[in-house]
Structure formats: structure tokens, C-alpha cells
Motif scaffolding. Structure first.
Motif, PDB file in Angstrom:
ATOM      1  N   UNK A 189       0.820  -1.215   0.000  1.00 25.05           N
ATOM      2  CA  UNK A 189       0.000   0.000   0.000  1.00 25.05           C
ATOM      3  C   UNK A 189       0.853   1.265   0.000  1.00 25.05           C
ATOM      4  N   UNK A 190       1.891   1.304   0.823  1.00 22.68           N
ATOM      5  CA  UNK A 190       2.728   2.509   0.884  1.00 22.68           C
ATOM      6  C   UNK A 190       3.503   2.721  -0.413  1.00 22.68           C
ATOM      7  N   UNK A 191       4.210   1.698  -0.959  1.00 23.49           N
ATOM      8  CA  UNK A 191       4.878   1.914  -2.249  1.00 23.49           C
ATOM      9  C   UNK A 191       3.926   2.352  -3.361  1.00 23.49           C
ATOM     10  N   UNK A 192       2.722   1.815  -3.366  1.00 20.91           N
ATOM     11  CA  UNK A 192       1.755   2.212  -4.389  1.00 20.91           C
ATOM     12  C   UNK A 192       1.361   3.676  -4.235  1.00 20.91           C
ATOM     13  N   UNK A 193       1.131   4.091  -3.015  1.00 18.46           N
ATOM     14  CA  UNK A 193       0.745   5.480  -2.787  1.00 18.46           C
ATOM     15  C   UNK A 193       1.845   6.476  -3.093  1.00 18.46           C
ATOM     16  N   UNK A 194       3.099   6.015  -3.099  1.00 16.45           N
ATOM     17  CA  UNK A 194       4.233   6.904  -3.345  1.00 16.45           C
ATOM     18  C   UNK A 194       4.652   6.974  -4.805  1.00 16.45           C
TER      19      UNK A 194
END
Length: 415
Positions: A189-194
Motif C-alpha cells: 500500500x505505501x509503495x503504491x501510494x508513493x
């Protein structure tokens, strides 16, 4: 439009590696998308026995997902054309991952039903924005191949959902199956949001206030969506009923029937999807109708193959025809999704995928299993399944019709 002597804005990827990274990450997330979606059906018998459910109550768990998925898609499409697509996709991933894991600790039927409804909402937010987001990293000449790679998640992720759900559920119970497949999504989720939002290819104008109405006036978009709805009707009906068909008509036990059908689906899904993406880009260089010609002729060839798979008297003929039919159905995955991108302005592209998602499921796999079941009760399963090649033929006709307007609508979209 950027001038050659104007520095690219910060949000525009400066290196091809940005596109490759986005493709790899979005493909991984899309695999989890279909694993978490299909794991439910792998553990249906375990849930039914544990919670003492009727078939109707069991079916409502799947329906809760699909209804929430369809209904929430238009809202996320509107939002995706006005805000950060990576953040919206990441929020959806986090929601459906938590909801899938929550199903693993659900104490009863109502909580399980609510968890699967939340999975539908989360997956809708990702599904509406991810194809357009990915497309903006690549030129239109490569889009069919790129989207074909992205949509490999459909056959591969679905197969993994059945496999993991069956193995984990059999050994540790259905609660464990949901926990194991749901939690890994939180790590992405975090890599996708970044991901850095790419420039939305086109004129860069603000989203049109009449975005949804403009899509309904787009003849190519409408006929392409109808072609995809007919294809989804056929695929949904076959996915639900072919294992039962193999059991009733060819005497295969449930385990062997599901294994054979799953193996055929994985192989044809990978080969057909990749071949369709390559052919679509190849023909698109020669004519604006290139993607649609691949789809239309794929449906034409797939129609008699699907009919023979249903009517064949022997198991080897049935499986051979099924292989051909599925290959030519999956041939269309990349091209038809690429048409959506090519004929819609970047400012309404998320809304375009939202409308497409709503109608292909509402007219497709949300109703085809029930329609075929009703026909089976009255005419027999073999006759009922002949509705699927009829739907495939309808998809071919819509694809040919779509080709008559695509050049004009591509020009209007700035493509």
C-alpha cells in the motif's frame, strides 16, 4: 502540450524505468486483487458447512462483493479524474486487504457478508484508476502490450486464489485462508501510494463537468463496452458452470474437473492475453481499427470453438475445444481495454473505466450464472450453456460495429 525546450514538470516521469517500476508494482497489486477476490469461492464448501448456510445465503456473500464493486465504481471514477490516482489506488488496496483479513476473523455470517462488501469497495477504487494511471506512463503504440501484461492478473491471480484458498482452507480452515491472502497487500500500500503521478496525456484541461454524459455520447466507448459486457457474460457463465458441466456430462469428480478447467484457464489466459496485446499493437500501427480487428476475429473464431466444447460427445474433444475457445476469448483483454484509453480524454479516463466496470458486470457476470442456471432447470445444462457462444458472437458484432467510429473518436480524444 510541452514544448521541446520546456522542462518537464516534476510529476512527469523522466526515465523509462519509472514506467517499468509502475508496471511491476501495479501488476503485483492486481494479482492480489484477483487472489483476494477469488479465494472466497475456493472455500465456499467450508463456509457452508461451518455456518450451516443455504445456497442462497452463500451466494449472497459473492453478490455483496459484486454489488458494492459496481455501485461504488462511478464515484471512484469521478474522484480519480480529480485527485491523486496513486493515493486512491493505495487506499483501495489497504481497505480490501484489511477487509479480506477481517473475513478471516469473522465470527458469523453477517460479519463475513460485511467484510466481503468492503472488499468490493476497495477493489473498485483500484480498478477504476489503475489502467489509466498505467497507460500514462507509456505511449499509445505500446499500450495494448502493457495493459495485456497488467491484465495477466485475471487468469493467474484467479487461479492462485483457487489454489491457495483450497490448500490453506483444507489444511487450516477457511478463516486462515482469508488471513494468509489478505495481509500481504498491506506491504504494497505505501509503495503504491508513493508512485509519482505521471502527466495525464492530452491537453491537460480540467475534468469536464458533464464527464459521464460525454461518455454516453461516445459511440466507440458505448459499443466497446457492450462488446466487453457480452464477453464478460460468457466468461462468467463458463467460469461458474463448466466444472459442474464436466461433472454431470463427462463424469469427472469435482477435484479433477476444477483442476483441468483451472489449468486450461491459466495457460490460455497467459498465452491469449499476451498474444492479443502484441497483435493489437502490431495492427494498430496500420489502421485505427487494429485493436478491434484482433478482438472481433478472436470472437468469431472463439464462437464455434465454445459451441463444440459444449456439444462434443467425448472429454478430449471437449477439453481441446475449450482450450481454443478460452484462448481466443482472452485474446481480447488487452485490445478492448486499450480502446477505452484511446477514445477517451485523459480528464475523464477514470470515469470511463468506472462506467465500463459497472456495465460489463451488470450486464455480464452478475447475471449470467443465474440466467444459465434458470435455463438449465428448464432445458438442461448443455442447452443452457449454449447461451455463451451466442454472447461471444454478439461481442464480435459489437467489435466490428465499434470499428466504424473509432478513428473519429480517437481524433476527438486527442489520440
Amino acid at each position: 502540450m510541452l514544448r521541446h525546450d520546456t522542462p518537464a514538470p516534476a510529476h512527469l516521469p523522466r526515465h523509462p524505468s519509472a514506467g517499468r517500476y509502475a508496471l511491476a508494482l501495479l501488476l503485483g497489486v492486481n494479482l492480489l486483487n484477483y487472489i483476494d477476490r477469488q479465494v472466497l469461492y475456493a472455500v465456499f464448501p467450508l463456509i457452508k458447512a461451518d455456518l450451516a448456510l443455504s445456497d442462497t445465503a452463500l451466494g449472497l456473500i459473492g453478490s455483496a462483493f459484486m454489488v458494492c464493486y459496481m455501485v461504488s465504481a462511478p464515484f471512484f471514477g469521478w474522484w480519480g479524474d480529480r485527485g491523486s490516482r496513486p493515493r486512491l489506488a493505495a487506499a483501495g488496496l489497504a481497505l480490501w486487504s484489511v477487509a479480506t483479513a477481517a473475513a478471516g476473523v469473522a465470527p458469523g455470517y453477517r460479519s463475513l457478508l460485511a467484510a466481503r462488501a468492503a472488499v468490493g469497495i476497495g477493489e473498485a477504487s483500484f480498478g477504476t484508476v489503475s489502467p489509466g494511471l498505467l497507460s500514462d506512463f507509456f505511449p499509445k503504440e505500446r499500450r495494448a502490450r502493457i495493459l495485456a501484461l497488467f491484465f495477466l492478473a485475471i487468469p493467474v491471480g484467479s487461479a492462485l486464489g483457487y489454489l491457495l484458498g483450497g490448500l490453506i482452507g483444507h489444511r487450516f480452515g477457511w478463516h486462515a485462508a482469508f488471513l494468509v491472502v489478505g495481509l500481504p497487500g498491506l506491504a504494497l500500500a505505501v509503495p503504491l501510494g508513493l508512485i509519482r503521478e505521471p502527466a495525464r496525456r492530452g491537453d491537460g484541461s480540467a475534468p469536464a463537468p458533464d464527464g459521464y454524459r460525454s461518455l454516453l455520447r461516445n459511440r466507440t466507448f458505448v459499443t466497446n463496452t457492450l462488446a466487453m459486457a457480452a464477453m464478460t457474460f460468457a466468461l462468467g457463465g463458463l467460469a461458474q458452470w463448466i466444472p459442474t458441466f464436466l461433472f454431470r456430462m463427462h463424469g469427472l469428480d469435482v477435484a479433477r474437473g476444477n483442476t483441468l478447467f483451472g489449468a486450461i484457464t491459466v495457460v490460455t489466459g497467459i498465452c491469449g492475453t499476451l498474444t492479443g496485446g502484441w497483435l493489437g499493437d502490431l495492427l494498430q500501427r496500420r489502421t485505427p481499427r487494429g485493436q478491434l480487428l484482433v478482438s472481433a476475429w478472436g470472437f468469431v473464431i472463439g464462437t464455434p470453438a465454445a459451441a463444440w466444447a459444449i456439444l462434443a460427445p467425448s472429454l478430449p474433444h471437449c477439453l481441446g475445444a475449450m482450450f481454443v475457445a478460452e484462448f481466443f476469448l482472452f485474446l481480447n483483454t488487452g485490445p478492448l481495454n486499450t480502446v477505452i484509453v484511446n477514445v477517451t480524454r485523459p480528464t475523464v479516463r477514470s470515469m470511463a473505466f468506472a462506467v465500463n466496470i459497472f456495465f460489463i458486470h451488470a450486464l455480464g457476470d452478475a447475471i449470467s450464472p443465474t440466467v444459465i442456471g434458470w435455463l438449465s432447470d428448464h432445458l438442461g445444462l448443455r442447452t443452457a450453456l449454449l447461451a455463451t457462444p451466442i454472447a461471444i458472437l454478439a461481442a464480435a458484432l459489437f467489435s466490428f460495429l465499434c470499428g466504424t467510429s473509432i478513428a473519429r473518436d480517437m481524433a476527438r480524444a486527442g489520440e
